[in-house]
Design an enzyme around this catalytic site. Structure first.
Site, PDB file in Angstrom:
ATOM      1  N   LEU A  18       3.693 -26.408-104.774  1.00  0.00           N
ATOM      2  CA  LEU A  18       3.685 -27.760-104.229  1.00  0.00           C
ATOM      3  C   LEU A  18       2.582 -27.927-103.196  1.00  0.00           C
ATOM      4  CD1 LEU A  18       4.955 -30.544-104.169  1.00  0.00           C
ATOM      5  CD2 LEU A  18       6.593 -29.707-102.477  1.00  0.00           C
ATOM      6  N   LYS A  19       2.373 -26.931-102.383  1.00  0.00           N
ATOM      7  CA  LYS A  19       1.305 -26.982-101.372  1.00  0.00           C
ATOM      8  C   LYS A  19      -0.043 -27.273-102.031  1.00  0.00           C
ATOM      9  CE  LYS A  19      -1.470 -23.842 -98.532  1.00  0.00           C
ATOM     10  NZ  LYS A  19      -1.615 -24.657 -97.308  1.00  0.00           N
ATOM     11  N   ILE A 438      -7.372 -25.897 -78.091  1.00  0.00           N
ATOM     12  CA  ILE A 438      -6.160 -25.090 -78.006  1.00  0.00           C
ATOM     13  C   ILE A 438      -6.397 -23.656 -78.472  1.00  0.00           C
ATOM     14  CG2 ILE A 438      -3.744 -24.933 -78.735  1.00  0.00           C
ATOM     15  CD1 ILE A 438      -4.491 -27.221 -76.783  1.00  0.00           C
ATOM     16  N   ASP A 606       0.301 -18.650 -75.661  1.00  0.00           N
ATOM     17  CA  ASP A 606       0.935 -19.811 -76.279  1.00  0.00           C
ATOM     18  C   ASP A 606       2.438 -19.612 -76.437  1.00  0.00           C
ATOM     19  OD1 ASP A 606      -1.444 -21.153 -76.511  1.00  0.00           O
ATOM     20  OD2 ASP A 606      -1.842 -20.478 -78.545  1.00  0.00           O
ATOM     21  N   HIS A 701      -3.101 -32.934 -86.798  1.00  0.00           N
ATOM     22  CA  HIS A 701      -2.416 -32.829 -88.084  1.00  0.00           C
ATOM     23  C   HIS A 701      -2.857 -33.913 -89.058  1.00  0.00           C
ATOM     24  CE1 HIS A 701       0.270 -30.712 -85.224  1.00  0.00           C
ATOM     25  NE2 HIS A 701       0.386 -29.878 -86.226  1.00  0.00           N
TER      26      HIS A 701
END
Length: 766
Positions: A18-19, A438, A606, A701
């Site tokens: 699916l990815k 980040i 993190d 994202h």
């Protein structure tokens, strides 16, 4: 005797089918019929894998996220996604909500919906957005169509939907004064319509998930359950209300009073519910016992499980159903695909397929207790558990001794932040609103190919190192050209922020195909902590030292914190999680000290999973937060005052844990805030957070490149909540999933926005 069913199956596919289908479609390299065919093939394969069940879940398949699928079903789609209320929702609309766009160049970009963690898991869902006068309409028919699809394939289909109260609880109102619970009256008729259509499609049972029953609910929410479900009765359709991720606690009476045909409980995290329910359960109701852990990968102690189930089966007979504790979305598909796991470890594990086999064995053991095959399987299970307990992997005396010696004095920096920050400002001489990222930069096809060849021993260590250094040099040069103030080396050598560290630490093992969905097409392959954790040698020091040698600007050392490594791994279940966290913390502490000795002045540790690991019940919070913050401080307590410690946290509600975040005593914290338009900063404002903070100013994202006005607006909004002198400017998260062109464009805009606002600050000061 007992029937067996499943609450949900991993949807991404054993080989991430699916990815790859989704990403090909989004990139414009595939068409919609091809994508739909991939989904149909996966559903068929997954239903076949579950053929031994009495009831097969339907509706657990989602193109992006099951909460977003329900929002589409109910017509809860933001207008900015190009949706007209009353019209059917199509797949591209769903993708615009999730990503800010659907296919490449096929539509105007818009802001993606906010994403946050699904209870205390590492799965992310898209937050429903409710208007004050929200209207609900049946607008997307995927679950209805798939129920017919499963029935046509001869499956006993059990549709799975999120319950109306949980759905409202998970959402947010675009107008803060709106009471979400007040929307229930408008919502229930559409739920009734959906349930009726599922019945008409051939469903006899429907599973309605209400995991908020594991929370400390306000009284008005708890009181809404019984009248709500009275209004959802459909003749001929049995309803199984499912709770998971914890015990019912003080919601036990609420669950018992529901006018439904059955209840599902999490007997792994909420084992205490069983006896309490048995004494009060209606004689006509089914009790589904989640006896198999749906969130971890260890084989079940089948003998202990059977001992618990026998008296329940004697009381309930065929009203006893057996299931995993929750959906198997949170574990990999099939252990049989693993060929490289250590021979002693593999028999300790069970993935989704094996968990279903365990269910079938337990049901058979209840039905045929004297069967020789059953007895042989139980004996083998007992023997493997004994071997695991005796394994030298989990009996490292040096590690145990080091943890035992830890005290509070090992977890406190001697100088207060207000004094440290003065020293750090003199050391780094950064401008106001300093800019950074980040940590990660795009993981290109070339990087992934080099890593793959190196792992297969088809590329020498020397050549691999040279290639990674070339990527680091490129990342440094790009950052200098853009004008960032604090740089990173880009993490080209890292496959995943947790897996990479696990590979360098003792006590971990790794799968080849153990993929788990995190959100959308994003999958992770969690390490498995099988034994005591220790660091044998430095992990990141040489990469960081090389990066720093290329520039006069500070380069951050990048580490993953102990709580995140813990939460994003499959953790051993034979000792307290707090003990494992302390072991990891000591290993990271060693790395921090070596980075500092190598001249790395800014070190980021993190902890995006700190809020995720918070227990669902408030009574359990103090204990967790105490050991979790202690573990973080252990990592960095002994650095010098001039060494600046950063940390990063992902999408989460911070209001409840501000004291704990402050207790971390990080000099700078960066958080994801752009999708919420800086709303998450309210927690830091109300609490008067004392240290420095970098709210994310654009959403990594989404493939959209932000404009300067948008970023300046967000920074200005942040400055209304946090003193400008305490603000850093950075993206929401790491950039490994993005491409270089959009990364350069977005960071250039971000730096320009910061420079523009610096001038305004200087003008205001003058």
């Amino acid at each position: 005797m007992a029937q067996i069913h499943n609450l949900g199956f991993p949807r991404i596919g054993a080989k991430r089918e699916l990815k790859f289908a989704l990403e090909a479609y989004w990139a414009g390299n595939s068409d919609l019929p091809t994508l739909l065919a991939t989904g149909e093939n996966l559903r068929r394969a997954h239903w076949q894998r579950q053929a031994q069940l009495n009831w097969v879940p339907v509706g657990d398949f989602a193109w992006y996220d099951q909460v977003l699928s329900l929002s589409a079903t109910l017509g809860v789609i933001p207008a900015r996604a190009g949706f007209t209320p009353g019209q059917p929702v199509d797949l591209d609309t769903i993708f615009r909500v999730a990503r800010g766009r659907a296919q490449k160049d096929c539509c105007a970009a818009n802001a993606a919906s906010e994403m946050t963690k699904w209870f205390d898991t590492n799965y992310h869902y898209l937050v429903p957005e409710f208007e004050a006068n929200q209207q609900f309409r049946l607008s997307y028919r995927q679950i209805i169509d798939e129920t017919r699809e499963a029935r046509a394939q001869g499956r006993n289909a059990k549709p799975v939907i999120i319950g109306p109260l949980t759905y409202l609880w998970l959402g947010k109102c675009t107008e803060p004064a709106t009471d979400k619970l007040s929307l229930l009256e408008n919502l229930l008729p559409v739920y009734r319509q959906l349930l009726q259509e599922l019945h008409d499609a051939g469903a006899q049972w429907v599973q309605i998930d209400e995991p908020i029953l594991s929370l400390d609910l306000p009284i008005e929410w708890a009181q809404a359950f019984e009248p709500c479900y009275h209004k959802l009765q459909i003749r001929g359709l049995n309803q199984l209300v499912a709770n998971y991720f914890g015990s019912l606690g003080n919601n036990l009476s609420v669950a018992l009073q529901l006018p439904v045909a059955g209840l599902h409980i999490d007997a792994v995290r909420g084992a205490e519910d069983i006896n309490r329910l048995l004494d009060r359960l209606s004689p006509h109701k089914v009790l589904s016992v989640g006896i198999i852990n749906g969130r971890n990968i260890w084989r079940t102690d089948l003998n202990a499980a059977l001992e618990r189930l026998v008296p329940i089966a004697e009381r309930l007979g065929d009203r006893l159903w057996l299931a995993p504790s929750c959906s198997l979305l949170h574990v990999p598909v099939d252990l049989a695909a693993e060929t490289a796991l250590p021979e002693d470890v593999k028999p300790w594990l069970a993935f989704a397929q094996q968990k279903l086999e365990e269910l079938a064995l337990l049901a058979r053991a209840l039905r045929e207790p004297a069967n020789p095959e059953v007895q042989a399987a139980l004996a083998e299970n007992r023997a493997q558990r004994a071997l695991r307990q005796q394994s030298p992997r989990i009996n490292q005396r040096a590690v145990h001794t080091r943890v035992a010696r830890l005290g509070d004095h090992n977890a406190l920096r001697p100088t207060a932040f207000k004094e440290r920050i003065k020293i750090q400002q003199q050391t780094f001489t950064l401008p106001p609103l300093p800019t950074t990222t980040i940590g990660s930069f795009p993981q290109t096809a070339e990087i992934r190919r080099a890593r793959r060849l190196y792992k297969a021993q088809e590329l020498s260590e020397r050549d691999y190192t040279a290639l990674m250094q070339q990527e680091i040099k490129h990342a440094i040069r790009v950052q200098e050209e853009i004008g960032l103030d604090v740089l990173v080396h880009g993490e080209a050598e890292r496959n995943d922020m947790v897996e990479y560290f696990g590979e360098q630490l003792e006590g971990f093992v790794f799968t080849q195909c153990g993929w788990v969905q995190s959100y959308g097409s994003r999958c992770v392959k969690p390490p498995i902590i099988v034994g005591d954790v220790a660091r044998a040698q430095p992990i990141t020091v040489e990469w960081a030292r090389y990066a720093q040698s290329l520039t006069n600007k500070p380069v951050k050392g990048m580490l993953t914190g102990p709580v995140t490594i813990l939460c994003w791994s499959f953790v051993r279940d034979d000792q307290p999680r707090s003990t494992t966290a302390q072991q990891i913390a000591l290993a990271i502490r060693d790395e921090v000290q070596d980075l500092e000795a190598a001249g790395i002045g800014i070190i980021q540790i993190d902890e995006p999973a700190l809020r995720e690991g918070l227990p669902l019940r408030k009574k359990d919070w103090p204990h967790y937060l105490a050991w979790a913050t202690h573990a973080f401080r252990v990592c960095c307590a002994e650095v010098a005052d001039h060494t600046q410690i950063h940390t990063h946290m992902c999408y989460a509600e911070f209001n409840d844990i501000m004291e704990a975040i402050t207790a971390l005593d990080a000099d700078v914290i960066t958080i994801e805030t752009s999708r919420s338009k800086m709303e998450l900063l309210d927690a830091f404002n109300h609490f008067a957070y004392p240290n420095h903070i970098g709210p994310g100013v654009y959403d990594i994202h989404s493939p959209n490149v932000p404009n300067q006005g948008w970023i300046e607006g967000l920074i200005t909004r942040a400055a209304e909540k946090i003193p400008a002198q305490n603000l850093w400017i950075n993206p929401d998260c790491g950039l490994k999933t993005r491409g270089w062109p959009e990364t350069k464009a977005a960071l250039t805009v971000m730096v320009q926005a910061a420079k523009s606002l610096r001038k305004k600050l200087e003008g205001a000061a003058a």
